[in-house]
Design a protein around this motif. Structure first.
Motif, PDB file in Angstrom:
ATOM      1  N   VAL A 258       0.856  -1.186   0.000  1.00 12.76           N
ATOM      2  CA  VAL A 258       0.000   0.000   0.000  1.00 12.76           C
ATOM      3  C   VAL A 258       0.888   1.231   0.000  1.00 12.76           C
ATOM      4  CG1 VAL A 258      -1.618   1.362   1.383  1.00 12.76           C
ATOM      5  CG2 VAL A 258      -1.982  -1.072   1.096  1.00 12.76           C
ATOM      6  N   ILE A 259       0.615   2.123  -0.928  1.00 13.33           N
ATOM      7  CA  ILE A 259       1.363   3.374  -1.040  1.00 13.33           C
ATOM      8  C   ILE A 259       0.365   4.535  -1.025  1.00 13.33           C
ATOM      9  CG2 ILE A 259       3.428   2.469  -2.181  1.00 13.33           C
ATOM     10  CD1 ILE A 259       2.217   2.965  -4.847  1.00 13.33           C
ATOM     11  N   PRO A 260       0.820   5.779  -0.868  1.00  9.44           N
ATOM     12  CA  PRO A 260      -0.117   6.905  -0.735  1.00  9.44           C
ATOM     13  C   PRO A 260      -1.084   7.023  -1.913  1.00  9.44           C
ATOM     14  CG  PRO A 260       2.072   7.577  -0.070  1.00  9.44           C
ATOM     15  CD  PRO A 260       2.218   6.199  -0.657  1.00  9.44           C
ATOM     16  N   GLY A 261      -2.234   7.626  -1.641  1.00 16.65           N
ATOM     17  CA  GLY A 261      -3.279   7.750  -2.644  1.00 16.65           C
ATOM     18  C   GLY A 261      -2.901   8.585  -3.844  1.00 16.65           C
ATOM     19  N   TYR A 262      -1.905   9.470  -3.706  1.00 13.71           N
ATOM     20  CA  TYR A 262      -1.556  10.331  -4.839  1.00 13.71           C
ATOM     21  C   TYR A 262      -0.883   9.571  -5.979  1.00 13.71           C
ATOM     22  CZ  TYR A 262       2.926  10.518  -2.235  1.00 13.71           C
ATOM     23  OH  TYR A 262       4.080  10.205  -1.553  1.00 13.71           O
ATOM     24  N   TYR A 263      -0.570   8.306  -5.778  1.00 12.24           N
ATOM     25  CA  TYR A 263       0.034   7.515  -6.843  1.00 12.24           C
ATOM     26  C   TYR A 263      -0.986   7.094  -7.904  1.00 12.24           C
ATOM     27  CZ  TYR A 263       4.745   6.810  -4.955  1.00 12.24           C
ATOM     28  OH  TYR A 263       6.046   6.977  -4.535  1.00 12.24           O
ATOM     29  N   SER A 264      -2.273   7.205  -7.620  1.00 13.35           N
ATOM     30  CA  SER A 264      -3.288   6.777  -8.585  1.00 13.35           C
ATOM     31  C   SER A 264      -4.492   7.702  -8.504  1.00 13.35           C
ATOM     32  CB  SER A 264      -3.721   5.334  -8.304  1.00 13.35           C
ATOM     33  OG  SER A 264      -4.394   5.249  -7.063  1.00 13.35           O
ATOM     34  N   PRO A 265      -5.297   7.779  -9.577  1.00 11.84           N
ATOM     35  CA  PRO A 265      -6.535   8.565  -9.511  1.00 11.84           C
ATOM     36  C   PRO A 265      -7.496   7.930  -8.501  1.00 11.84           C
ATOM     37  CG  PRO A 265      -5.995   7.945 -11.785  1.00 11.84           C
ATOM     38  CD  PRO A 265      -5.097   7.161 -10.899  1.00 11.84           C
ATOM     39  N   ASP A 266      -8.467   8.705  -8.045  1.00  5.54           N
ATOM     40  CA  ASP A 266      -9.407   8.205  -7.043  1.00  5.54           C
ATOM     41  C   ASP A 266     -10.327   7.126  -7.584  1.00  5.54           C
ATOM     42  OD1 ASP A 266      -8.381   9.930  -5.178  1.00  5.54           O
ATOM     43  OD2 ASP A 266      -9.867  11.497  -5.551  1.00  5.54           O
TER      44      ASP A 266
ATOM     45  N   TRP B 126      -7.768   2.238  -3.333  1.00  2.00           N
ATOM     46  CA  TRP B 126      -8.527   1.486  -2.325  1.00  2.00           C
ATOM     47  C   TRP B 126      -8.465   2.221  -0.999  1.00  2.00           C
ATOM     48  CZ3 TRP B 126      -6.936  -1.796   1.998  1.00  2.00           C
ATOM     49  CH2 TRP B 126      -7.995  -2.532   2.545  1.00  2.00           C
ATOM     50  N   GLU B 127      -9.627   2.545  -0.451  1.00  2.00           N
ATOM     51  CA  GLU B 127      -9.728   3.225   0.841  1.00  2.00           C
ATOM     52  C   GLU B 127      -8.867   4.498   0.874  1.00  2.00           C
ATOM     53  OE1 GLU B 127     -11.665   2.163   3.579  1.00  2.00           O
ATOM     54  OE2 GLU B 127     -12.541   0.715   2.200  1.00  2.00           O
ATOM     55  N   LYS B 128      -8.875   5.229  -0.243  1.00  2.00           N
ATOM     56  CA  LYS B 128      -8.134   6.488  -0.408  1.00  2.00           C
ATOM     57  C   LYS B 128      -6.615   6.303  -0.399  1.00  2.00           C
ATOM     58  CE  LYS B 128     -11.901   9.392   1.174  1.00  2.00           C
ATOM     59  NZ  LYS B 128     -12.341  10.513   2.020  1.00  2.00           N
ATOM     60  N   MET B 129      -6.177   5.067  -0.529  1.00  2.00           N
ATOM     61  CA  MET B 129      -4.765   4.754  -0.717  1.00  2.00           C
ATOM     62  C   MET B 129      -4.615   4.066  -2.073  1.00  2.00           C
ATOM     63  SD  MET B 129      -3.104   5.873   1.883  1.00  2.00           S
ATOM     64  CE  MET B 129      -3.450   6.473   3.526  1.00  2.00           C
TER      65      MET B 129
END
Length: 721
Positions: free
Chosen positions: A312-320, A340-343
């Protein structure tokens, strides 16, 4: 008729040879109008029985029709199927519900694009039918638990012109196989449109992209919803209850031994008791062979485990709202990259492993996933090892020839096997098809053990929380209880219609807004009231709360570690734990985070032996920063030193929090941070091995604030006389 005759039989009875098979009932397209609609009694619609009441029910001297061993998705599915057929049903799980593979998936509800490709390329009818079955089950699962699942668009980027028609044809075939159960039609995107939807994608040589739809869910909560639904309908279910041995009786007519139940042990209290049943179902996933050997020591293994690691990496790595599929990694595997779950969740790997209750994610697998991510993301996006917030390994229970060593080519088909003594085993399969697997298993159990049961009723049967859920339910939570918008959305999507019960248990904050709902940690919407509600959902340990009732341990191990003391405090008060029990719970949960959730790999990025890779200018700059805190040139800093600097710039941090911040960098755990440890930290930050060190950010911010102030002039200092 010819089509029916071509289908293989579902069940293997006695010592028959192993065959991977599918039943007719799973291949015929089911429709709601064909489902037998009859009234189902729900004995515990208002309130679930306590765990103590469930244990008492298991010890009922009157035998059960069915005893299911295993509380994963398949086991819980079998229990729900059985109890809704009016069979007296019991289920035992030696750990927590969904504590194994069922909580460690890619979080997708899918038919399997990869399997369809293999089915077409290898002209494999069996794999084709497996995909078709899974796509039907995908539609059903999205319908029966709308609060826990939703369609997700997934992008397949294309970097060679010839691949565009090739992949397009494959994805369109995926749509066609789904038929009336297709979620949304796939479509092609131009290069510019692809970058508009997924701006962090690598632009160089990008031709375009294809977008298709699959389902996504909260796997552990879905598993729990299935188990709780079975309890609502009257099944006696208990977690932390292990099978010590199988009970057997001699058939007076044949003289053969038959399984008639199990000797069970309450893992928490150590109490042992018998659970008598006409039929015992083995749904233990990777541990399938352990229970089969308990029945017959000479039986051959049918399960070959495979480990799959996710990060799991931060949500900014992918669109929502869009995932990414890498269809061909450097070693031929498939990697998903999903919000997933804002990540952002990325995985998975696929490698042979040994069966263990505590799988550990390996550093090699974590780095492999990171390398594959770098291949698809823009060079502007620096993919850092330190951005890995959590990592876990799940063991897939693949069914195969025990002599096979290659798990990548194995399709996750399932088999239903019945031993000479009557033990029913369901093995293999995948998350998406848990319901049809359970139906097939119960059909076999009913036939073999001559049980008096009706037809399967689980198609379209709404799961725990589905009743009363609407997409706008969270608004009522905000209006009626004064919850934060983010918290209300989380409760609605996690508990569905039961979210109001959780909101009632939320504490008043004492603030103007939100009125209720104290968070466990500031950056996640989990609240203290959920810990109390988790106990009603049979949570027995702090691990149950951080891993499966909430998903905090899977999203951010540091945040979970910070929340643990308060979680243990709340559970300890409610369950009347002694101080020794509270300490043991805290240690066990931290061990879980350290070993199974990737905290160990994360912490090992900074060690005493870490190489310091800084140039002379950087060394001078960081020494200067360090000495702003180490004013006496001791060579180390303590919480007192940091507190004094922070107070001078009007920043106040709780003393316990400050201890935690320094402890992250204090490698030899002597209560202070030496200058070498600080230099190792800054070197790790530079290399991307550590990306969110609180001490590094705190000292940098304090230094910048001090520099802006400049030196105190003579007249302001009161000097000059």
């Amino acid at each position: 008729m010819a089509f029916r005759k071509a289908l293989k039989q579902t069940v293997i009875i006695g010592g028959g040879s192993l065959v991977t098979v599918f039943g007719l009932s799973q291949l015929i397209e089911y429709k709601k109008t064909q489902v037998i609609k009859c009234h189902l009694r729900v004995p515990f619609a208002d309130e679930l029985p306590t765990r103590q009441a469930q244990l008492a029910a298991l010890q009922d001297p009157e035998e059960f029709d069915v005893l299911v061993v295993g509380g994963g998705a398949t086991g819980a599915g079998c229990a729900l199927d059985a109890v809704t057929r009016n069979l007296k049903t019991a289920l035992v799980e030696r750990n927590d519900f969904s504590s194994g593979t069922s909580s460690r998936s890619t979080k997708l509800i899918h038919g399997g694009v990869r399997y369809l490709q293999k089915a077409i390329m290898q002209l494999d009818y069996e794999q084709y039918m497996m995909v078709k079955e899974a796509l039907h089950e995908r539609a059903n699962l999205l319908e029966i638990a709308p609060h826990l699942s939703a369609p997700l668009p997934i992008m397949l980027p294309v970097y060679k012109w010839w691949q565009l028609p090739y992949y397009w044809a494959g994805i369109k075939m995926y749509d066609l196989v789904a038929g009336v159960h297709n979620l949304k039609s796939s479509y092609v995107l131009s290069k510019n449109k692809a970058l508009e939807h997924f701006p962090m994608l690598k632009k160089d040589k990008l031709v375009g992209a294809i977008v298709y739809y699959d389902g996504q869910h909260n796997d552990a909560r879905m598993n729990l919803a299935i188990a709780l639904s079975s309890a609502r309908y009257g099944a006696a279910i208990a977690n932390y209850t292990e099978v010590v041995r199988l009970l057997k009786t001699t058939d007076p007519q044949t003289g053969e031994e038959k399984v008639c139940g199990a000797r069970c042990r309450d893992v928490i209290t150590g109490q042992e008791f018998d659970v008598k049943a006409k039929c015992v179902i083995n749904a233990t996933g990777p541990f399938t062979d352990s229970l089969r050997k308990m029945d017959n020591q000479e039986t051959k293994n049918i399960c070959q485990p495979s480990a799959g690691v996710h990060i799991v990496i931060p949500g900014y790595y992918s669109p929502d709202n869009m995932g990414l599929l890498d269809p061909s990694t450097s070693d031929g595997r498939v990697i998903f990259f999903l919000p997933w779950e804002k990540m952002t969740i990325a995985g998975t790997t696929d490698s042979p492993t040994s069966v263990t209750a505590h799988p550990i994610p390996g550093e090699d697998d974590i780095n492999f996933i990171l390398r594959e991510i770098r291949n698809y993301l823009s060079p502007d996006v620096e993919v850092r090892r330190g951005d890995v917030l959590a990592a876990w390994s799940g063991i897939r229970p693949l069914v195969t020839d025990p002599n096979s060593k290659d798990t990548q080519s194995i399709c996750r088909n399932h088999i239903v096997s019945i031993s000479d003594s009557g033990l029913v085993t369901i093995a293999g399969g995948k998350w998406t098809t848990y319901r049809s697997m359970a139906e097939e298993t119960l059909d076999a159990a009913v036939k073999t053990h001559c049980l008096s049961a009706g037809p399967c009723k689980t198609v379209g049967l709404m799961l725990e929380g589905a009743k009363g859920w609407t997409p706008t339910l969270y608004i009522r939570l905000v209006q009626d209880y004064g919850l934060e918008n983010e918290v209300a959305q989380h409760l609605a999507s996690t508990y569905g219609g039961k979210a109001f019960d959780v909101a009632k248990m939320a504490q008043v904050t004492g603030q103007r807004w939100p009125i209720v709902g104290k968070r466990l940690v500031s950056e996640f919407p989990y609240i203290e009231g959920e810990v109390l509600y988790a106990i009603k959902e049979y949570a027995c340990t702090a691990i149950d709360v951080i891993a499966r009732r909430t998903r905090l341990g899977f999203l951010n191990v540091q945040a979970a570690d910070e929340a643990l003391p308060r979680i243990v405090q709340i559970m300890g008060k409610e369950l009347e734990w002694s101080e020794e029990q509270r300490t043991a719970e805290l240690e066990a949960a931290r061990k879980f985070l350290y070993q199974e959730m990737g905290y160990r790999s994360r912490s090992e990025q900074l060690t005493k032996t870490s190489e310091i890779n800084l140039d002379n200018q950087e060394v001078a700059r960081y020494k200067k920063r360090f000495h702003k805190f180490d004013k006496e040139s001791k060579g180390f800093i303590t919480t007192v030193d940091v507190q004094q600097v922070l107070e001078s710039i009007n920043v106040h941090i709780d003393e316990n929090a400050l201890h935690e911040i320094l402890n992250e960098v204090d490698l030899n755990k002597n209560g202070q941070v030496e200058i070498d440890e600080f230099m190792q930290l800054m070197s790790a930050v530079k290399k991307g091995q550590v990306s969110d060190s609180r001490l590094a950010m705190l000292m940098k911010t304090a230094e910048e604030t001090l520099n802006k102030r400049g030196p105190v002039t003579v007249d302001r200092s009161g000097g000059g006389f």
